[in-house]
Design a protein around this motif. Structure first.
Motif, PDB file in Angstrom:
ATOM      1  N   GLU A 246       0.826  -1.210   0.000  1.00 48.60           N
ATOM      2  CA  GLU A 246       0.000   0.000   0.000  1.00 48.60           C
ATOM      3  C   GLU A 246       0.868   1.272   0.000  1.00 48.60           C
ATOM      4  O   GLU A 246       0.578   2.237  -0.712  1.00 48.60           O
ATOM      5  CB  GLU A 246      -0.932  -0.025   1.221  1.00 48.60           C
ATOM      6  N   ILE A 247       1.951   1.239   0.766  1.00 50.20           N
ATOM      7  CA  ILE A 247       2.822   2.426   0.814  1.00 50.20           C
ATOM      8  C   ILE A 247       3.534   2.587  -0.534  1.00 50.20           C
ATOM      9  O   ILE A 247       3.682   3.706  -1.042  1.00 50.20           O
ATOM     10  CB  ILE A 247       3.847   2.304   1.980  1.00 50.20           C
ATOM     11  N   GLU A 248       3.919   1.459  -1.124  1.00 45.52           N
ATOM     12  CA  GLU A 248       4.567   1.563  -2.444  1.00 45.52           C
ATOM     13  C   GLU A 248       3.578   2.127  -3.468  1.00 45.52           C
ATOM     14  O   GLU A 248       3.912   2.997  -4.280  1.00 45.52           O
ATOM     15  CB  GLU A 248       5.099   0.204  -2.906  1.00 45.52           C
ATOM     16  N   ARG A 249       2.333   1.684  -3.394  1.00 43.40           N
ATOM     17  CA  ARG A 249       1.323   2.187  -4.338  1.00 43.40           C
ATOM     18  C   ARG A 249       1.130   3.689  -4.146  1.00 43.40           C
ATOM     19  O   ARG A 249       1.148   4.461  -5.103  1.00 43.40           O
ATOM     20  CB  ARG A 249      -0.007   1.444  -4.103  1.00 43.40           C
ATOM     21  N   ARG A 250       0.991   4.110  -2.883  1.00 45.24           N
ATOM     22  CA  ARG A 250       0.738   5.549  -2.633  1.00 45.24           C
ATOM     23  C   ARG A 250       1.957   6.407  -2.979  1.00 45.24           C
ATOM     24  O   ARG A 250       1.820   7.596  -3.228  1.00 45.24           O
ATOM     25  CB  ARG A 250       0.337   5.772  -1.170  1.00 45.24           C
ATOM     26  N   SER A 251       3.143   5.786  -2.979  1.00 51.45           N
ATOM     27  CA  SER A 251       4.337   6.573  -3.331  1.00 51.45           C
ATOM     28  C   SER A 251       4.642   6.460  -4.827  1.00 51.45           C
ATOM     29  O   SER A 251       5.704   6.882  -5.276  1.00 51.45           O
ATOM     30  CB  SER A 251       5.534   6.137  -2.494  1.00 51.45           C
ATOM     31  N   HIS A 252       3.709   5.884  -5.584  1.00 48.37           N
ATOM     32  CA  HIS A 252       3.853   5.734  -7.035  1.00 48.37           C
ATOM     33  C   HIS A 252       5.174   5.047  -7.386  1.00 48.37           C
ATOM     34  O   HIS A 252       5.790   5.362  -8.409  1.00 48.37           O
ATOM     35  CB  HIS A 252       3.747   7.106  -7.735  1.00 48.37           C
ATOM     36  N   SER A 253       5.623   4.181  -6.512  1.00 51.77           N
ATOM     37  CA  SER A 253       6.850   3.371  -6.714  1.00 51.77           C
ATOM     38  C   SER A 253       8.079   4.215  -7.023  1.00 51.77           C
ATOM     39  O   SER A 253       9.030   3.711  -7.618  1.00 51.77           O
ATOM     40  CB  SER A 253       6.648   2.326  -7.819  1.00 51.77           C
ATOM     41  N   ILE A 254       8.103   5.491  -6.612  1.00 57.22           N
ATOM     42  CA  ILE A 254       9.282   6.310  -6.971  1.00 57.22           C
ATOM     43  C   ILE A 254      10.549   5.789  -6.300  1.00 57.22           C
ATOM     44  O   ILE A 254      11.649   6.086  -6.755  1.00 57.22           O
ATOM     45  CB  ILE A 254       9.097   7.821  -6.684  1.00 57.22           C
ATOM     46  N   LEU A 255      10.374   5.045  -5.197  1.00 55.82           N
ATOM     47  CA  LEU A 255      11.558   4.496  -4.516  1.00 55.82           C
ATOM     48  C   LEU A 255      11.664   2.994  -4.730  1.00 55.82           C
ATOM     49  O   LEU A 255      12.425   2.309  -4.046  1.00 55.82           O
ATOM     50  CB  LEU A 255      11.495   4.813  -3.015  1.00 55.82           C
ATOM     51  N   GLY A 256      10.918   2.466  -5.713  1.00 54.05           N
ATOM     52  CA  GLY A 256      10.938   1.031  -5.997  1.00 54.05           C
ATOM     53  C   GLY A 256      10.232   0.260  -4.893  1.00 54.05           C
ATOM     54  O   GLY A 256       9.341   0.779  -4.216  1.00 54.05           O
ATOM     55  N   LYS A 257      10.681  -0.979  -4.707  1.00 57.56           N
ATOM     56  CA  LYS A 257      10.026  -1.845  -3.704  1.00 57.56           C
ATOM     57  C   LYS A 257      10.303  -1.295  -2.305  1.00 57.56           C
ATOM     58  O   LYS A 257      11.426  -0.928  -1.983  1.00 57.56           O
ATOM     59  CB  LYS A 257      10.585  -3.258  -3.845  1.00 57.56           C
ATOM     60  N   VAL A 258       9.246  -1.272  -1.502  1.00 58.15           N
ATOM     61  CA  VAL A 258       9.331  -0.638  -0.179  1.00 58.15           C
ATOM     62  C   VAL A 258       9.142  -1.676   0.917  1.00 58.15           C
ATOM     63  O   VAL A 258       8.315  -2.572   0.794  1.00 58.15           O
ATOM     64  CB  VAL A 258       8.204   0.429  -0.092  1.00 58.15           C
ATOM     65  N   GLU A 259       9.917  -1.564   1.986  1.00 62.39           N
ATOM     66  CA  GLU A 259       9.679  -2.395   3.169  1.00 62.39           C
ATOM     67  C   GLU A 259       9.523  -1.468   4.373  1.00 62.39           C
ATOM     68  O   GLU A 259      10.446  -0.708   4.685  1.00 62.39           O
ATOM     69  CB  GLU A 259      10.855  -3.339   3.378  1.00 62.39           C
ATOM     70  N   VAL A 260       8.359  -1.525   4.990  1.00 61.98           N
ATOM     71  CA  VAL A 260       8.096  -0.642   6.137  1.00 61.98           C
ATOM     72  C   VAL A 260       8.736  -1.260   7.380  1.00 61.98           C
ATOM     73  O   VAL A 260       8.523  -2.432   7.678  1.00 61.98           O
ATOM     74  CB  VAL A 260       6.570  -0.469   6.342  1.00 61.98           C
ATOM     75  N   GLU A 261       9.522  -0.480   8.102  1.00 62.48           N
ATOM     76  CA  GLU A 261      10.184  -0.986   9.309  1.00 62.48           C
ATOM     77  C   GLU A 261       9.161  -1.096  10.448  1.00 62.48           C
ATOM     78  O   GLU A 261       8.178  -0.356  10.467  1.00 62.48           O
ATOM     79  CB  GLU A 261      11.336  -0.041   9.700  1.00 62.48           C
ATOM     80  N   PRO A 262       9.412  -2.010  11.412  1.00 63.63           N
ATOM     81  CA  PRO A 262       8.451  -2.150  12.523  1.00 63.63           C
ATOM     82  C   PRO A 262       8.332  -0.842  13.317  1.00 63.63           C
ATOM     83  O   PRO A 262       9.301  -0.095  13.440  1.00 63.63           O
ATOM     84  CB  PRO A 262       9.078  -3.244  13.402  1.00 63.63           C
ATOM     85  N   GLY A 263       7.139  -0.590  13.844  1.00 64.98           N
ATOM     86  CA  GLY A 263       6.900   0.604  14.674  1.00 64.98           C
ATOM     87  C   GLY A 263       6.376   1.752  13.840  1.00 64.98           C
ATOM     88  O   GLY A 263       6.835   1.971  12.717  1.00 64.98           O
ATOM     89  N   HIS A 264       5.385   2.443  14.374  1.00 65.43           N
ATOM     90  CA  HIS A 264       4.881   3.625  13.681  1.00 65.43           C
ATOM     91  C   HIS A 264       4.322   4.596  14.719  1.00 65.43           C
ATOM     92  O   HIS A 264       4.095   4.227  15.875  1.00 65.43           O
ATOM     93  CB  HIS A 264       3.800   3.246  12.651  1.00 65.43           C
ATOM     94  N   GLY A 265       4.105   5.832  14.314  1.00 65.13           N
ATOM     95  CA  GLY A 265       3.518   6.828  15.219  1.00 65.13           C
ATOM     96  C   GLY A 265       2.161   7.264  14.695  1.00 65.13           C
ATOM     97  O   GLY A 265       1.897   7.173  13.484  1.00 65.13           O
ATOM     98  N   VAL A 266       1.295   7.703  15.579  1.00 67.51           N
ATOM     99  CA  VAL A 266      -0.046   8.177  15.203  1.00 67.51           C
ATOM    100  C   VAL A 266      -0.289   9.516  15.873  1.00 67.51           C
ATOM    101  O   VAL A 266      -0.153   9.629  17.098  1.00 67.51           O
ATOM    102  CB  VAL A 266      -1.147   7.199  15.712  1.00 67.51           C
ATOM    103  N   PHE A 267      -0.647  10.545  15.099  1.00 68.29           N
ATOM    104  CA  PHE A 267      -0.839  11.884  15.660  1.00 68.29           C
ATOM    105  C   PHE A 267      -2.113  12.488  15.087  1.00 68.29           C
ATOM    106  O   PHE A 267      -2.256  12.591  13.864  1.00 68.29           O
ATOM    107  CB  PHE A 267       0.337  12.803  15.280  1.00 68.29           C
ATOM    108  N   ALA A 268      -3.033  12.856  15.975  1.00 66.04           N
ATOM    109  CA  ALA A 268      -4.221  13.599  15.530  1.00 66.04           C
ATOM    110  C   ALA A 268      -3.755  15.013  15.171  1.00 66.04           C
ATOM    111  O   ALA A 268      -2.999  15.623  15.923  1.00 66.04           O
ATOM    112  CB  ALA A 268      -5.234  13.656  16.664  1.00 66.04           C
ATOM    113  N   LEU A 269      -4.179  15.509  14.011  1.00 67.25           N
ATOM    114  CA  LEU A 269      -3.643  16.807  13.572  1.00 67.25           C
ATOM    115  C   LEU A 269      -4.437  17.984  14.118  1.00 67.25           C
ATOM    116  O   LEU A 269      -5.657  17.990  14.092  1.00 67.25           O
ATOM    117  CB  LEU A 269      -3.631  16.904  12.048  1.00 67.25           C
ATOM    118  N   ALA A 270      -3.678  18.965  14.574  1.00 68.02           N
ATOM    119  CA  ALA A 270      -4.283  20.196  15.094  1.00 68.02           C
ATOM    120  C   ALA A 270      -3.273  21.312  14.917  1.00 68.02           C
ATOM    121  O   ALA A 270      -2.084  21.065  14.687  1.00 68.02           O
ATOM    122  CB  ALA A 270      -4.616  20.023  16.577  1.00 68.02           C
TER     123      ALA A 270
END
Ligand SMILES: Cc1cc2nc3c(=O)[nH]c(=O)nc-3n(C[C@H](O)[C@H](O)[C@H](O)COP(=O)(O)OP(=O)(O)OC[C@H]3O[C@@H](n4cnc5c(N)ncnc54)[C@H](O)[C@@H]3O)c2cc1C
Length: 403
Positions: A246-270
């Motif tokens: 999904e991340i590769e699709r949303r990035s239009h593959s500009i960086l080729g094959k993508v591997e998301v590293e473990p761990g992520h952050g979530v922030f409500a925007l304000a």
């Protein structure tokens, strides 16, 4: 660091990057400083694009040498309209070389930045670190008393409130905020990818918000993906392989094959701005004073300018034998920071809302603005210069000068 005192000249509350920077700037100039900083409650997997002035300041306080190996240069910034709407803007490309810079700045993981700041803080004899949280702040005529969560108290002539979005320093100073919440969530990831990023940061503008890839050293980048809260939930529920795709699709593959590293952050925007940045012997820096959505890498760069400014004012007042927490100093801090923070908050808010707007004239105005930036060289260069080194608010440290 020395034994725990019960008085100091300046107490900095909060050991995030803004608080650490202020404490180092002050103690490095010989001001007796205490940093009240308990353990952070959560792991921060974000990265920060440090603009050139911030890098000069970190260099001037002896921190940049500890960051350099973990930071990636940002030489080109691209904005790509990925809204799919009728009025789409052209791709705009900003090149640092066009304004005579080697890079706009450097992107570094917050964990590396904070580690380098902590290492420097630990080497300064005028800086005492109190490994505890502030529970209560009481303002008197001549000083401020901080009651610590695990017992004991500390008195200072000035408190620098670097205690983030829910600042108790701001409450103690009686300062209110103006706040706007957006129907957006930012997810942060770090990625490894097959193709080199070539020091280019790419911001795709989607109808949900920006999707921004920022280089890290090697074949790695950080990603801030701003989406609706529902879409954020969907992304978080994907398994590892599904998220990579999904991340590769949303990035239009500009960086080729993508591997998301473990761990992520979530922030409500304000977006949130304090009505004053200082009052009653308390100066607010970083997110205690202003919270911005992650657009255009403004948040912490502003926070570091706050830290450099309060350092400069305190050192100058102390040399002149003046009260370092008096109204003259806090009023001047408020005055110096206001135009820088409010102009950037306005620009970020307008840009973000123009992305979310379904109103055709607003989309057209946004497209026209980007078109003009693309076509008119002097306008583009002026904007790049202002983004990297603001004319109105450049404290000494940002120019690489000592306090
Ligand atoms: C997704 C995302 C991406 C971003 N990317 C960028 C970017 O590329 N460039 C940029 O410039 N900015 C960026 N920002 C903004 C930047 O991350 C923030 O401005 C920055 O982290 C704020 O630092 P701070 O030191 O002010 O606050 P924090 O990092 O929140 O630190 C506050 C500290 O105070 C402590 N604290 C709280 N209460 C107390 C208390 N009572 N006593 C003692 N300690 C206390 C907390 O534990 C914490 O350690 C981004 C933000 C987001 C959400």
């Amino acid at each position: 660091m020395a034994d725990r005192p019960d008085t100091c000249e300046v107490a900095v509350v909060g050991g995030g990057p803004a608080g650490l920077m202020a404490a180092i700037a002050l103690a490095g100039a010989g001001v007796a400083t205490a940093l009240v900083a308990g353990r952070p409650v959560r792991v921060d997997n974000r990265t920060t694009a440090l603009l050139a002035g911030s890098v000069s300041a970190l260099d001037a306080i002896g921190v940049w040498a500890g960051c350099r190996a973990d930071a990636a240069a940002l030489r080109v910034m691209r904005i790509v309209d990925d809204t799919g709407r009728l009025w789409r803007a052209p791709e705009v490309r900003f090149e640092a070389a066009e304004i005579g810079l080697q890079a706009f700045g450097w992107n570094i993981a917050n964990q590396h930045l904070v580690a380098a700041l902590r290492a420097r803080a630990g080497a300064l004899p005028a800086l005492v670190r109190i490994d505890d949280d502030a529970r209560d702040i009481a303002v008197g005529d001549d000083d401020v008393t901080i009651t610590l969560a695990r017992g004991g108290a500390l008195t200072a002539r000035l408190v620098v409130g670097a205690d983030g979005r829910r600042s108790i320093c701001r409450a103690a100073a009686g300062i209110e905020t103006e706040r706007r919440c957006y129907p957006q969530t930012a997810l942060t990831f770090n990625l490894t990818h097959a193709r080199p990023h070539r020091d280019i940061s790419t911001e795709f503008h989607t109808p949900q918000g920006p999707f921004t890839l920022v280089p890290l050293p090697g074949l790695r980048s950080s990603l801030v993906c701003v989406v609706t809260p529902d879409d954020a939930e969907r992304l978080r529920e994907l398994d590892a392989a599904g998220l990579d795709r999904e991340i590769e699709r949303r990035s239009h593959s500009i960086l080729g094959k993508v591997e998301v590293e473990p761990g992520h952050g979530v922030f409500a925007l304000a977006i949130e701005t304090a009505r004053r940045f200082a009052a009653r012997r308390i100066a607010l820096i970083g997110e205690a004073g202003h919270v911005m959505p992650p657009i255009g890498a403004q948040g912490l760069n502003l926070g570091l300018r706050d830290a450099a400014t309060i350092g400069e004012l305190v050192v100058a007042a102390r040399r002149a034998g003046e009260d370092i927490g008096g109204a003259a100093l806090t009023d001047e801090f408020d005055r110096l920071r206001r135009a820088d923070v409010t102009s950037r908050a306005l620009a970020v808010d307008l840009l973000n809302r123009s992305l979310l707007s379904d109103f055709l004239p607003v989309q057209g105005a946004r497209g026209l603005g980007l078109y003009l930036l693309d076509r008119i060289g002097p306008l583009r260069r002026a904007m790049m210069r202002e983004g990297v080194t603001p004319r109105l608010a450049e404290p000494r440290l940002m120019r690489g000068e000592a306090l």
